[in-house]
Scaffold this active site. Structure first.
Site, PDB file in Angstrom:
ATOM      1  N   ASP A   1      -5.168  -6.164   8.521  1.00  0.00           N
ATOM      2  CA  ASP A   1      -3.810  -5.984   9.082  1.00  0.00           C
ATOM      3  C   ASP A   1      -3.621  -5.059  10.690  1.00  0.00           C
ATOM      4  OD1 ASP A   1      -3.956  -3.619   7.009  1.00  0.00           O
ATOM      5  OD2 ASP A   1      -2.946  -2.999   8.785  1.00  0.00           O
TER       6      ASP A   1
ATOM      7  N   ASP B   1       0.706  -1.105  -0.054  1.00  0.00           N
ATOM      8  CA  ASP B   1       0.096  -0.009  -0.210  1.00  0.00           C
ATOM      9  C   ASP B   1       0.791   1.150  -0.009  1.00  0.00           C
ATOM     10  OD1 ASP B   1       0.794   0.569   2.547  1.00  0.00           O
ATOM     11  OD2 ASP B   1      -1.226   0.324   3.449  1.00  0.00           O
TER      12      ASP B   1
END
Ligand SMILES: [Zn+2]
Length: 433
Positions: free
Chosen positions: A265, A96
Site C-alpha cells: 500500500d 489494520d
C-alpha cells in the site's frame, strides 16, 4: 502485485462548482462524494486499506470519521460503504490497526478482540494482527557496535516490541478461529534489522500464517528494504505471500515482487499532488510537472493573518486571485498567451507568495509553471478526471483540485506499475535463460 490505497477520507465532490468554488447546499460528505475508484476511467488500485485508528480514533486523538460516518461504515459494511463492488472490477478491503498512531506507547492500546471487532464488524476481506512499530533499523551489512549499556537497553526495547507483535499475532489467530471469523487473518512482522524480520517471519509461518505484512518500512531506504526482503526470502515458505505496509518509493516495486511481495500500500503518488514542492502532477514514464499555485484567500489562516497584520493588502490580494484564475481558464481556452498568464500568476505571487525565511525573497516558480502550462499535459490525459476538469487539474488550490490531481497521479502510477512489473518479469526471465 496488488496495490491497496490507504483510506484517509479522500474523496471529491462530483458536483463541486469550480467557478463559484461552491458545493451544493445539501451535499452530505462521503455519501455524496466520490472515491478515486469511482471517478477514474479505470480503477487505479486493487483494494483499500483502512486503519482502525482513522475510523475509531486513537490515543492521540479522534479519527478522521465523524460519529455518523463511523456508524454508517459499521452498519453498511466496508463493501457498501466504500462502494467497492464495481461490476467490472470489484475491489478488496484490508484492515489494520494504524500502529503509527500509538508508536509512543509502551504497549499497543488495542486488544486482539478490539481489532477483530473492527475487522469483523466492518466486514473486511482481510485484517492485520495488532502490532507495535520498532522505531529504528540497522543494516547488518554495516554493523553498528552496541557496546554501551544504553545501546543494549535500546536493542532490548526493540526486541520487546517484536515479541509483543508476535504474541499478538498468536492470540489473533487463536481468537479468529474461536470466533469463527471469515476474514483472512494477516500477520504483521516487525523488526529492526534484516535478520530480525526474517526471525519474525519464521515464527509467524510456524503459527500457520500464509500472508504476512512487513511493517515499519516507511522510513527505510530502498537498499534496507531490499536487504530485509533478501533475508526474509531465505526463510520464506512457498505459500507465504508478503505485503509491504506503507511504501514510499514505489518505483522499486518491480524488484520487490521477486522476493514474494504480492501486495503493498502507498499514499505516495496521491500525496505528492499537494505535499511535494515540485513533483505534483505525474506523467507516465516518471516525468513530473509542478502544479500552479493559486492559494485561496478564504480559508487560508496564514494568509489571513498576514492581511490582518498589514503585510498583505486584502483588496489587491482578491483582485490578484481572481485575475490569476481567470487568466488560467482563458489560457486553457486558447484566449490568452502563455506570457500573459505567467504575468498574472507573478502579480498574484508578489502579493501572497510566502517569502523564503532566509533570503526574504518570494520564490519565483515562473520557469516551472511555464513548462507545465506550455506542455498542457491535461489536454492529452485520459485518466477520467483531466478530460472533465481541464486545467483545474494542474491548479494547486484547495482539496477539490488537489485531490483530483492526486487521483490522476494514482492512475499514472497504476499504468507505470504495470509496466515496471512487466519489465522486472522480462529481466528475470532473461537472466534465468
Ligand atoms: Zn489525468
Amino acid at each position: 502485485m496488488r496495490f491497496y490505497f490507504p483510506d484517509s477520507q479522500d474523496q471529491v465532490d462530483p458536483n463541486f462548482d469550480f467557478l463559484r468554488e461552491e458545493h451544493l447546499p445539501h451535499r452530505i460528505r462521503q455519501r455524496d462524494d466520490r472515491y478515486a475508484h469511482e471517478v477514474l476511467g479505470e480503477p487505479a488500485y486493487d483494494g483499500m486499506l483502512v486503519s482502525k485508528a482513522i475510523v475509531d480514533g486513537h490515543v492521540r486523538g479522534a479519527g478522521k470519521y465523524t460519529g455518523a460516518q463511523r456508524r454508517r461504515l459499521y452498519d453498511l459494511g466496508a463493501r457498501a460503504f466504500f462502494r467497492l463492488d464495481a461490476p467490472e472490477r470489484p475491489l478488496d478491503s484490508l484492515g489494520d490497526c494504524g500502529a503509527f498512531n500509538y508508536i509512543e506507547e509502551e504497549v499497543p492500546p488495542i486488544s486482539v478482540d478490539d481489532a477483530i471487532d473492527f475487522y469483523d464488524g466492518c466486514g473486511f476481506d482481510a485484517g492485520v494482527s495488532v502490532d507495535h512499530l520498532v522505531p529504528a533499523f540497522f543494516s547488518e551489512r554495516a554493523p553498528v557496535l552496541f557496546a554501551t549499556d544504553e545501546h543494549q537497553a535500546e536493542v532490548a526495547g526493540w526486541r520487546r516490541r517484536v515479541e509483543i507483535t508476535l504474541a499478538f499475532a498468536e492470540d489473533f489467530l487463536r481468537r479468529h478461529r474461536e470466533r469463527g471469523c471469515s476474514f483472512e487473518p494477516v500477520a504483521s512482522a516487525q523488526g529492526w534489522s534484516p535478520s530480525s524480520y526474517a526471525e519474525s517471519v519464521v515464527h509467524l509461518q510456524r503459527l500457520g500464517y500464509e500472508r504476512i505484512a512487513l511493517g515499519g518500512m516507511v522510513p527505510m531506504k530502498t537498499n534496507q528494504i531490499i536487504e530485509s526482503l533478501e533475508a526474509v526470502d531465505d526463510v520464506r515458505l512457498p505459500q507465504t505471500r508478503l505485503h509491504l505496509l506503507g511504501v514510499t518509493r514505489p518505483r522499486e516495486l518491480g524488484r520487490f515482487q521477486n522476493f514474494g511481495v504480492t501486495s503493498f500500500d502507498s499514499t505516495s503518488p496521491f500525496r505528492q499532488a499537494f505535499m511535494d514542492d515540485t513533483d505534483n502532477y505525474h506523467w507516465p514514464g516518471g516525468e513530473h510537472y509542478t502544479a500552479v499555485r493559486v492559494p485561496p484567500i478564504d480559508g487560508n489562516a496564514r494568509l489571513k493573518a498576514r492581511i490582518r497584520s498589514g503585510q498583505v493588502d486584502q483588496d489587491q490580494a482578491r483582485i490578484g486571485e481572481r485575475d490569476a484564475l481567470m487568466a488560467l481558464r482563458s489560457f486553457d481556452a486558447g484566449e490568452v498567451s502563455l506570457g500573459e498568464v505567467l504575468d498574472s500568476l507573478r502579480r498574484y505571487h508578489v502579493v501572497v507568495g510566502e517569502a523564503d525565511r532566509r533570503t526574504g525573497v518570494v520564490r519565483d516558480r515562473t520557469e516551472e509553471y511555464a513548462r507545465t502550462l506550455d506542455d498542457r499535459p491535461w489536454d492529452s490525459c485520459t485518466c477520467g478526471i483531466c478530460e472533465r476538469v481541464g486545467i483545474e487539474a494542474v491548479v494547486f488550490r484547495g482539496s477539490e483540485r488537489n485531490k483530483r490531481r492526486g487521483f490522476h497521479n494514482l492512475a499514472v502510477f497504476a499504468m507505470d506499475l504495470r509496466q515496471r512489473i512487466l519489465d522486472a518479469a522480462t529481466t528475470t526471465s532473461t537472466v534465468r535463460a
